[in-house]
Design a protein around this motif. Structure first.
Motif, mmCIF file in Angstrom:
data_model
loop_
_atom_site.group_PDB
_atom_site.id
_atom_site.type_symbol
_atom_site.label_atom_id
_atom_site.label_comp_id
_atom_site.label_asym_id
_atom_site.label_seq_id
_atom_site.Cartn_x
_atom_site.Cartn_y
_atom_site.Cartn_z
ATOM 1 N N PRO A 139 0.797 -1.424 -0.058
ATOM 2 C CA PRO A 139 -0.047 -0.194 0.139
ATOM 3 C C PRO A 139 1.149 1.189 -0.149
ATOM 4 O O PRO A 139 1.352 1.411 0.999
ATOM 5 C CB PRO A 139 -1.086 0.061 1.365
ATOM 6 N N VAL A 140 0.290 2.278 -1.436
ATOM 7 C CA VAL A 140 1.188 3.519 -1.165
ATOM 8 C C VAL A 140 0.519 4.444 -1.037
ATOM 9 O O VAL A 140 -0.589 4.530 -2.033
ATOM 10 C CB VAL A 140 2.809 3.369 -2.319
ATOM 11 N N LEU A 141 0.544 5.803 -0.194
ATOM 12 C CA LEU A 141 -0.209 6.965 -0.473
ATOM 13 C C LEU A 141 0.663 7.724 -1.788
ATOM 14 O O LEU A 141 1.573 8.206 -0.609
ATOM 15 C CB LEU A 141 -0.461 7.435 1.081
ATOM 16 N N LEU A 155 3.086 3.253 2.697
ATOM 17 C CA LEU A 155 4.674 4.234 2.205
ATOM 18 C C LEU A 155 3.635 5.130 2.070
ATOM 19 O O LEU A 155 2.653 5.527 1.757
ATOM 20 C CB LEU A 155 4.846 3.792 0.871
ATOM 21 N N GLN A 156 4.258 6.957 2.363
ATOM 22 C CA GLN A 156 3.652 7.551 2.306
ATOM 23 C C GLN A 156 4.858 8.816 0.438
ATOM 24 O O GLN A 156 6.034 8.628 1.413
ATOM 25 C CB GLN A 156 3.275 8.803 2.855
ATOM 26 N N LEU A 166 6.879 15.315 -6.965
ATOM 27 C CA LEU A 166 8.480 15.861 -6.277
ATOM 28 C C LEU A 166 9.062 14.542 -6.201
ATOM 29 O O LEU A 166 10.048 15.295 -5.871
ATOM 30 C CB LEU A 166 7.755 16.605 -4.615
ATOM 31 N N GLY A 167 8.306 13.711 -5.968
ATOM 32 C CA GLY A 167 9.870 12.539 -5.667
ATOM 33 C C GLY A 167 10.074 12.017 -4.251
ATOM 34 O O GLY A 167 10.804 11.773 -4.067
ATOM 35 N N THR A 168 9.394 12.266 -3.170
ATOM 36 C CA THR A 168 9.417 12.007 -2.186
ATOM 37 C C THR A 168 9.376 10.930 -2.010
ATOM 38 O O THR A 168 8.543 10.425 -2.371
ATOM 39 C CB THR A 168 8.512 13.028 -1.178
ATOM 40 N N GLY A 169 9.611 9.961 -0.933
ATOM 41 C CA GLY A 169 9.993 8.840 -0.792
ATOM 42 C C GLY A 169 9.597 7.734 -1.577
ATOM 43 O O GLY A 169 9.955 6.623 -1.516
ATOM 44 N N ILE A 170 10.484 8.324 -3.220
ATOM 45 C CA ILE A 170 10.966 6.640 -4.202
ATOM 46 C C ILE A 170 11.334 5.610 -3.398
ATOM 47 O O ILE A 170 11.102 5.100 -4.450
ATOM 48 C CB ILE A 170 11.251 7.311 -5.336
#
Length: 650
Positions: free
Chosen positions: A175-177, A206-207, A212-216
């Motif tokens: 699961p990814v937000l 995951l968030q 913006l590329g945050t958390g990739i």
């Protein structure tokens, strides 16, 4: 390192970038580069099964699947950050114009993790329910998925459907937000929704912000750690599952495959389980996201092959490929889609029938969820009866026909399949069965020989904010909906489960739902079989002549409403003629249930008169009236080609 892919020559140039700490990845012995410009070379043998991950991204419409794919490709160097890459995997013109994904696309990513280089095969899938077969077909080639949810919109109907579909394939679900950077994002609330609905641990959700590329990086790590490697044996005989294909005018059919066992290299002769034909492999490659040739493919790896297959009918999705003169067990077939909407497609010019036939064969190769059969119309000539998964699917298919093959077609009013039980031994013998499926209103049997009618039913899921509940409830009642369940997801969101007749929701249910809920409600449905009903066929007559292409089948309680609507629509669509046009909707032969008139264009024939005896004026008017009557008897009414769809929209 940053890679710049030269599409025509398959060249990359390597430039230093201080922020790319993983630059040594591209100088590893498995990925070889020389001084620029040099050819991109990958030794696929150096990626064992334990270092391969095949996964997809599934989500509701507009939750950011394609944007997340862009960021993943940027992070691994497949595409450049300097160029504005938006929805790179949405390659079709219709996808760019509509802003939605309609075709699943594959791309191979190379990522270094804990000193090992991993081959990640990513499949970006559509989100609309009309393209659910694309999702189902793609998941066959995966061992896990990323379930992407918009942190602003929360769980929606297709989110639930995609979760259930992934669970039915026994896939690992991450699961990814997404869109946590938005001002109105509510990650805590949406995380609670995911936990309560699907049983996820909130700590495992995951968030990210795909924009913006945050958390990739966390996404990459979770894919490698949680999704299992593909099963297979490189020492067994070669077997590969074909899960997609497309046609090129000069190279023939390109087949996208997942190698299950063994290996394949350029020059091998392979055979198809479905057709029994054999071909010599001319080219192998991976999608990066463009085609990049390689020498070999091994077990667990996804790629394409070209073998000069000229006839699109010689290969199909779900086929098993193996090396010639070997014996293998065919792989399980991919479940076939069930068409929900049928429409006739005819060339606008009958002299282009053969061109349309070839265009359909090539496009059906790329969209195997469409069914096809021949049919003939007295008004439109020779054509085909096509089955689609929904009206949007039909519109996109016809748009692709025009854009990709320059095929100008006439599409009849879409309808759904009904089941009819015939009575009388002679009638049963005539139709070949006691129960028949009717998808074309022109083939609707005489009501006197029908024992019972059945219509297809669906189980619909509506997720909506609570404040729109009463309006949606009224809409569902007007659509003959039957409420089965109601669940409160949280203090603000409701999940409604309704049983609907398919005919009530197939055309414009989505549009009305979005209008009522100001765009916040979502809807998904699944087929649950047929139920007994009472049907009527509505025929349309223009000046006493039946137009079979406009006939449709509807529930008996709706005939007057449908007939009136169709007459009004036709009145708006048909241009006035020099004679009166009578539009009639009829049932049971010629019982008129609705009528509209299109007034004739008039010329003031008495304008040249200036006084004098009134009989002169009356004589001219009578002569004009008789002329228009004769014109009406022999005149033909031209119907615009887009009328067939427009007239039955509410």
């Amino acid at each position: 390192m940053m890679l710049f892919f030269y599409e025509k020559q398959l060249y990359f140039s390597v430039r230093h970038h201080l922020k790319m700490v993983r630059s040594r990845l591209f100088y590893n012995s498995r990925l070889k580069f020389s001084s620029e410009p040099k050819e991109f070379k990958v030794n696929m043998k150096n990626f064992p099964l334990k270092n391969i991950r095949n996964f997809g991204i599934i989500a509701h419409v507009d939750h950011g699947k394609s944007t997340l794919s862009d960021r993943l490709m940027e992070f691994t160097g497949n595409i450049s950050k300097k160029k504005k890459n938006e929805q790179v995997l949405d390659k079709l013109q219709v996808e760019r114009e509509r802003g939605i994904t309609v075709k699943a696309q594959t791309v191979s990513l190379f990522y270094e993790y804990k000193g090992e280089i991993y081959l990640l095969n990513l499949i970006d899938t559509p989100g609309h329910v009309d393209f659910s077969y694309e999702v189902n077909r793609s998941l066959v080639a995966c061992q896990g998925v990323i379930l992407l949810v918009d942190a602003n919109q929360g769980v929606q109907a297709q989110t639930v459907a995609n979760f259930n579909l992934a669970s039915s394939h026994n896939l690992e679900i991450i699961p990814v937000l997404n869109k946590i950077d938005l001002k109105n994002a509510k990650p805590e609330i949406v995380s609670n929704q995911l936990a309560s609905l699907f049983g996820f641990n909130e700590k495992d959700i995951l968030q990210v912000s795909a924009k913006l590329g945050t958390g990739i990086e966390d996404v990459f790590h979770s894919v490698i750690e949680k999704i299992p490697p593909p099963t297979g044996d490189i020492n067994q005989q070669f077997r590969a599952l074909q899960y997609d294909s497309w046609y090129s005018q000069y190279q023939g059919v390109t087949c996208l495959i997942l190698v299950v066992d063994g290996s394949i290299q350029v020059g091998d002769e392979i055979s198809s389980c479905s057709s029994g034909l054999s071909y010599l492999v001319k080219e192998l490659g991976i999608l990066y996201p463009e085609e990049v040739p390689v020498n070999e493919l091994f077990a667990g790896q996804a790629g394409y092959f070209k073998a000069n297959i000229k006839n699109p009918k010689d290969t199909k999705v779900g086929d098993t490929w193996f090396k010639k003169d070997t014996t293998v067990k065919p792989l399980p077939l991919i479940s076939q889609s069930k068409p929900m909407v049928f429409a006739g497609i005819y060339p606008s010019d009958q002299s282009k029938t053969q061109d349309l036939r070839k265009a359909l064969e090539k496009l059906l190769l790329n969209d195997s969820s469409v069914s096809i059969s021949m049919e003939t119309s007295s008004a439109l000539g020779q054509g085909w009866r096509l089955g689609f998964l929904g009206v949007l699917h039909m519109e996109v298919f016809c748009q692709r026909l025009y854009q990709e093959f320059d095929a100008d077609v006439v599409v009849t009013a879409p309808g759904i399949p009904y089941k009819i039980k015939i009575k009388g031994k002679s009638n049963i013998k005539k139709y070949g069965s006691e129960e028949i499926i009717i998808s074309n209103p022109c083939k609707f049997p005489d009501p006197t020989i029908v024992e019972e009618y059945f219509e297809p039913m669906v189980l619909g899921t509506i997720i909506t904010p609570e404040k729109y509940y009463s309006s949606i409830l009224n809409m569902c009642m007007n659509r003959r909906g039957e409420q089965k369940n109601i669940t409160f997801l949280d203090n603000e969101t409701i999940i409604l489960i309704y049983k609907f007749p398919l005919g009530e929701i197939i055309m414009d249910f989505f549009n009305e739902l979005k209008i009522i809920s100001s765009g916040y409600a979502s809807f998904d449905y699944e087929e649950i079989g047929y139920e007994s009903t009472f049907l009527k066929k509505v025929d349309i007559y223009l000046n006493g002549k039946i137009v079979e292409e406009l006939s449709l089948i509807t529930h008996a309680s709706q005939v007057e409403k449908v007939g009136r609507t169709m007459c009004l629509r036709l009145k708006d669509c048909i241009d006035p003629q020099l004679f009166l046009i009578a539009i009639q909707a009829c049932i049971d032969g010629k019982k008129v249930i609705a009528r509209e008139n299109i007034k004739a264009l008039k010329k003031d024939v008495a304008a040249k008169l200036y006084g004098g005896d009134v009989t002169r004026r009356m004589k001219l008017m009578q002569r004009q009236k008789e002329g228009k009557k004769n014109m009406r008897m022999v005149g033909n009414v031209q119907i615009p080609k887009d009328t067939f769809i427009n007239i039955i929209k509410r």
